[in-house]
Design a protein around this motif. Structure first.
Motif, short mmCIF file in Angstrom:
data_model
loop_
_atom_site.label_atom_id
_atom_site.label_comp_id
_atom_site.label_asym_id
_atom_site.label_seq_id
_atom_site.Cartn_x
_atom_site.Cartn_y
_atom_site.Cartn_z
N VAL A 148 0.85 -1.15 -0.05
CA VAL A 148 -0.11 -0.01 0.07
C VAL A 148 0.81 1.24 0.14
O VAL A 148 0.68 2.12 -0.54
CB VAL A 148 -0.91 -0.01 1.27
CG1 VAL A 148 -1.81 1.37 1.36
CG2 VAL A 148 -1.93 -1.03 1.36
N HIS A 149 1.72 1.27 0.85
CA HIS A 149 2.90 2.25 0.84
C HIS A 149 3.54 2.60 -0.47
O HIS A 149 3.65 3.77 -0.94
CB HIS A 149 3.86 2.22 1.80
CG HIS A 149 5.04 3.22 1.75
ND1 HIS A 149 4.89 4.30 2.56
CD2 HIS A 149 6.22 3.33 1.37
CE1 HIS A 149 6.01 5.07 2.68
NE2 HIS A 149 6.89 4.51 1.68
N LEU A 150 3.80 1.59 -1.24
CA LEU A 150 4.31 1.70 -2.49
C LEU A 150 3.45 2.14 -3.51
O LEU A 150 4.16 2.61 -4.62
CB LEU A 150 5.15 0.35 -2.89
CG LEU A 150 6.31 -0.19 -1.98
CD1 LEU A 150 6.65 -1.83 -2.54
CD2 LEU A 150 7.64 0.58 -2.32
N GLY A 151 2.33 1.96 -3.22
CA GLY A 151 1.29 2.43 -4.25
C GLY A 151 1.19 4.15 -4.37
O GLY A 151 1.01 4.77 -5.35
N GLY A 152 1.52 4.60 -3.27
CA GLY A 152 1.70 6.04 -2.93
C GLY A 152 3.15 6.56 -3.20
O GLY A 152 3.25 7.69 -3.49
N HIS A 153 4.17 5.58 -3.10
CA HIS A 153 5.48 6.07 -3.30
C HIS A 153 6.27 5.22 -4.47
O HIS A 153 6.84 4.15 -3.93
CB HIS A 153 6.15 6.03 -1.94
CG HIS A 153 5.58 7.09 -0.83
ND1 HIS A 153 4.47 6.76 -0.20
CD2 HIS A 153 5.76 8.12 -0.59
CE1 HIS A 153 4.28 7.50 0.67
NE2 HIS A 153 4.83 8.59 0.51
#
Length: 455
Positions: A170-175
């Motif tokens: 999920v974090h990688l989806g925004g970064h």
């Protein structure tokens, strides 16, 4: 009350044995040591884990071959006795004891350190004793309960690791990462760095061999144990590599403020401090399951050596007539935790790997000896029975050279003490090394080993 006529009862399935092996390796360990591996490999932690997986698979294949030919519960000790000779088998078993006898203490000490960090209301020594007592009680009650508890805890530990991975995604989806291949290979890495990191990562795989100590308690052991050994390394290695890859995407490169706590730092980054505290639960839950599996396998090795008479039979070589568990060996391994009350974690972990890697090396050599003895009757192939185990032995000898000087000194002293004990047992080799009459342990189509007593 103990009974010298009771026998280990084959109850475990393939799933149970694989779960014990994964619990021994501790699925959450990758989150703990990620920072150290990433720093050593210049940001290619998943590659280091993949190389380590391949290297340890060489030895896993040797254990699988030996477990198929000799479905006994003594692991490297039993294989060496059968193929190299009783004196050599005793010394191998003695060396492996250094690993098996003290590893439960290390597992409980790690667990105690984690629990104290999150729940400081109790000191480390109190958490250590509590873990040792609870683990010993579960193992004493019987294998069925141990199997159920282990499956529950290992499943929960894996779930928490996967939950951490989900937060990372999920974090990688925004970064979005700048490169999806850099965690595997990039221009700033070096072969030497990846090799050194792989050597460190290889210590994470210790325990896959422990499932062979459960041969006589496993259904259809001749087929189940070899499959379980390879599956434990393959599944554990895949989990380590995938989780390390995701973590490396979140934090590219190998530079950390504190590599030892990089996993916790990443947990805070992707989910906040409360979530990070919860992910610590993966280490705690997995740690208890690991301690359970470690003590189980350690007690079985002590029991087999006691049953053979190379350790005091009245203490180590008997089973409880109702639970079919080696109660006194379990109590002995539980009592060893007292040594952890006045020892640091770094010291405790410095010497146990000596026995493990020595045992790995000898099992690889046993496969070659088996080939030499049976090449005319079994049609075994040179590549699988000579080349692969020879490569496996080279890897494990190399890993031994990477141990600290203190570990080598302690291991050497332990072996010397074992040789002195062997001299006493054999009265200067004027008597045969005590050995149980094993008979045909796989008469029932390779099922659970049927041991007879008497030596």
């Amino acid at each position: 009350m103990s009974d010298t006529t009771a026998r280990l009862s084959p109850k475990l399935s393939l799933v149970s044995v694989v779960t014990f092996g994964l619990a021994y390796m501790a699925p959450s360990l990758v989150m703990v040591i990620f920072g150290v591996i990433a720093a050593a490999s210049a940001g290619t932690a998943p590659t280091a884990f993949l190389v380590a997986t391949g290297a340890m698979c060489l030895t896993a294949l040797s254990y699988a071959k030996m477990a198929r030919h000799h479905p006994l519960s003594g692991s490297a000790y039993s294989y060496a006795r059968k193929l190299i000779g009783s004196p050599a088998g005793f010394l191998v078993g003695w060396a492996v004891l250094l690993d098996y006898l003290f590893l439960p203490m290390v597992a409980w000490l790690v667990q105690a350190v984690y629990l104290n960090a999150q729940f400081p209301v109790l000191p480390v020594w109190a958490w250590l004793l509590l873990n040792a007592v609870l683990t010993t009680l579960v193992n004493v009650v019987g294998l069925t309960l141990t199997d159920r508890v282990n499956k529950l805890l290992t499943g929960l530990a894996v779930f928490l690791v996967l939950l951490f991975v989900a937060y990372c995604l999920v974090h990688l989806g925004g970064h979005p990462p700048h490169s999806y291949t850099a965690p595997l290979w990039h221009s700033g890495r070096s072969l030497g760095g990846v090799s050194a990191a792989s050597a460190i990562a290889a210590y994470s795989y210790l325990g896959f061999d422990a499932v062979t100590t459960l041969s006589e308690e496993t259904r259809d052991a001749r087929r189940t144990i070899p499959r379980a050994v390879v599956l434990v390394v393959a599944i554990g290695g895949a989990l380590f590599a995938v989780v390390a890859y995701i973590m490396q995407l979140v934090h590219p490169g190998g530079v950390f403020d504190a590599p030892e706590i990089a996993g916790y730092t990443l947990s805070v980054e992707v989910g906040g401090r409360t979530f990070a505290d919860w992910t610590n639960a993966a280490g705690i839950v997995g740690g208890f399951a690991s301690g359970l599996a470690v003590q189980l396998s350690s007690s079985r090795l002590l029991y087999i050596m006691g049953r053979d008479g190379v350790l005091p039979k009245r203490i180590f070589g008997v089973l409880h007539p109702r639970t079919r568990t080696p109660v006194l060996p379990l109590l002995v391994t539980g009592a060893v935790c007292l040594a952890g009350l006045n020892i640091s974690l770094a010291t405790a972990t410095s010497f146990i790997n000596f026995g493990a890697f020595l045992g790995f090396t000898v099992v690889n050599l046993c496969v070659i000896v088996h080939f030499v003895r049976n090449r005319g009757t079994e049609g075994t192939k040179v590549f699988g029975h000579v080349v692969v185990p020879a490569l496996g032995a080279c890897v494990t000898v190399y890993l031994m050279t990477r141990l600290s000087a203190a570990a080598l000194v302690i291991g050497g002293c332990w072996l010397t003490a074992g040789f002195a004990h062997l001299l006493w047992l054999t009265r200067g080799f004027r008597r045969a090394t005590p050995e149980m009459s094993l008979g045909d342990l796989a008469a029932d189509a390779g099922g659970g080993a049927k041991a007879t007593t008497g030596s």
